[in-house]
Design a protein around this motif. Structure first.
Motif, short mmCIF file in Angstrom:
data_model
loop_
_atom_site.label_atom_id
_atom_site.label_comp_id
_atom_site.label_asym_id
_atom_site.label_seq_id
_atom_site.Cartn_x
_atom_site.Cartn_y
_atom_site.Cartn_z
N ARG A 396 0.84 -1.21 0.00
CA ARG A 396 0.00 0.00 0.00
C ARG A 396 0.87 1.25 0.00
O ARG A 396 0.55 2.24 -0.69
CB ARG A 396 -0.92 -0.01 1.22
CG ARG A 396 -1.81 1.21 1.33
CD ARG A 396 -2.76 1.32 0.16
NE ARG A 396 -3.90 0.44 0.33
CZ ARG A 396 -4.87 0.31 -0.56
NH1 ARG A 396 -4.79 0.95 -1.73
NH2 ARG A 396 -5.89 -0.49 -0.35
N GLU A 400 0.15 0.33 -4.33
CA GLU A 400 -0.62 -0.80 -4.88
C GLU A 400 -2.05 -0.79 -4.39
O GLU A 400 -2.34 -0.33 -3.28
CB GLU A 400 0.06 -2.12 -4.50
CG GLU A 400 1.50 -2.25 -4.98
CD GLU A 400 1.60 -2.28 -6.49
OE1 GLU A 400 0.63 -2.69 -7.14
OE2 GLU A 400 2.68 -1.91 -7.01
N SER A 401 -2.97 -1.30 -5.21
CA SER A 401 -4.39 -1.27 -4.88
C SER A 401 -4.96 -2.64 -4.54
O SER A 401 -6.17 -2.81 -4.42
CB SER A 401 -5.18 -0.68 -6.06
OG SER A 401 -4.97 -1.45 -7.23
N GLN A 403 -5.21 -5.36 -6.34
CA GLN A 403 -5.97 -6.03 -7.39
C GLN A 403 -5.32 -7.38 -7.67
O GLN A 403 -4.12 -7.45 -7.94
CB GLN A 403 -6.00 -5.18 -8.68
CG GLN A 403 -6.75 -3.88 -8.52
CD GLN A 403 -8.20 -4.10 -8.20
OE1 GLN A 403 -8.84 -5.03 -8.68
NE2 GLN A 403 -8.78 -3.23 -7.37
#
Length: 407
Positions: A396, A400-401, A403
């Motif tokens: 994070r 980054e998300s 996914q």
């Protein structure tokens, strides 16, 4: 019949030996004291592991990852800072819990461990700092002075990172080999554990009576309660602050956490944890760095356990530790837990070394061994969950998300 006996795991043998030890100690209190020989041998075998396993794992952990540290740069710095903050908070939670619950009060250690013989000398801050620097590595190793060994090893490992070529490769290969051998050595010693633990339980119950189990039960409950508080008061807020989807994360770590709980080994759950966290959406480059590094530098459960166990031994021995002395022990643990690998009951090695360093009775380790299996399950699970969360937090922080990767 023989086939059935072979199917019994080491964990089951240890549980059986505990029950047998309790029965022997309860029925034959005087005769059970003769089993001190068996528990004493096991104790010495544990002590001889301390220095080589710390030196090997710490050198490999620092010098062996020097190239990766340079490559990932920012990620490495953030990870190390995160590890230090979280493990320090774990020490704080453990220290607070053991001082509130006082699980060691009322526990009787053998006469050799009375308070009059183990009360540590009061030292000034100057003496404590000066004591951290060894004048001879071999003298410190022979005395099992863990803190001095760690200081020497850290400096040695940093110096090794500045060496290049075949000399560096040779040294790292040597320490990797030493590390592997010492883990196997630990495994061999743990095969003797049912005998050592059974004898320890017999001696303890025979000496103190069955009432000691109530105090050991209080120790187990103190640890479990402290670990729950740590997860709710530290890990959960960290996940929320980092905007990690908590429910998805819990679902992802459920399976590796169960493996860690049942095997009492974070390493056993590592392959599945890798797979689950990548599926969760953490990039492979982050998982491959944070999880292995965290297994040496971010053992939250083990760190908290060591805080509880070390003060428990002092309480059981009747040793009154001031705040400064407790903080000195916590500082030692903060360093020594960074060099221990996540293998079954490896925390006992660090606990033994810490007790020796501060003049506290090793008989306390033998006492704790009787319920260590129950505590190891919980702390190993928290180690695993804490490192999985660390990889998610670092992901994070890198934007980054979460996914899931495309199939």
């Amino acid at each position: 019949m023989i086939t059935r006996l072979r199917r019994i795991s080491l964990t089951q043998w240890i549980m059986i030996s505990m029950l047998v030890g309790v029965v022997i100690g309860g029925l034959f209190p005087e005769q059970s004291q003769q089993l001190k020989l068996v528990s004493g041998i096991f104790l010495k075998l544990i002590k001889c592991i301390i220095v080589p396993i710390i030196v090997a794992t710490l050198v490999v952990g620092i010098a062996g990852h020097s190239d990766n540290l340079k490559a990932v740069g920012r990620l490495a710095l953030k990870s190390i800072i995160y590890f230090e903050i979280v493990t320090t908070l774990a020490l704080g939670v453990g220290l607070l819990a053991v001082n509130i619950a006082k699980p060691g009060v009322g526990v009787k250690l053998p006469a050799a461990a009375s308070a009059s013989t183990v009360t540590p000398e009061r030292q000034t801050l100057r003496q404590i700092i000066e004591h951290t620097v060894p004048k001879s590595f071999f003298e410190s190793a022979a005395a099992n002075d863990v803190l001095q060994v760690v200081v020497f090893t850290v400096i040695f490992a940093v110096a090794l990172t500045q060496v290049s070529g075949k000399p560096k490769e040779t040294m790292i290969n040597f320490f990797e080999g030493l590390s592997e051998v010492m883990f196997k050595f630990t495994g061999l010693v743990m095969r003797f554990a049912p005998f050592g633990i059974g004898a320890a339980m017999a001696v303890t119950v025979g000496h103190s009576g069955l009432g000691v189990l109530m105090n050991l039960g209080k120790l187990v409950l103190t640890l479990y309660a402290a670990l729950v508080v740590f997860m709710l008061a530290v890990l959960l807020p960290v996940a929320l602050i980092a905007r990690v989807p908590v429910l998805r994360f819990l679902k992802a770590v459920k399976e590796p956490a169960l493996i860690a709980f049942s095997t009492t080994s974070s390493d056993a759950a590592l392959p599945d944890a890798f797979k689950k966290m990548i599926a969760f959406g953490v990039p492979k480059r982050i998982v491959s760095f944070v999880l292995p590094t965290g297994y040496s530098f971010n053992l939250d459960g083990s760190t908290l356990y060591l805080a509880v166990a070390s003060i428990f031994v002092a309480q059981a021995a009747g040793v009154q530790l001031g705040l400064g002395q407790q903080l000195a022990i916590m500082f030692t643990l903060m360093l020594t837990t960074k060099g221990i690998a996540a293998v079954p009951r490896a925390s006992l090695v660090i606990l033994s070394g810490t007790l020796v360093t501060f003049g506290l009775p090793l008989e306390g380790v033998v006492l704790i061994l009787g319920v260590d299996e129950l505590m190891d399950m919980a702390r190993t699970t928290v180690n695993l969950v804490g490192n999985c969360l660390a990889s998610a937090v670092m992901a994070r922080s890198e934007g980054e998300s979460f996914q899931p990767p495309a199939c």
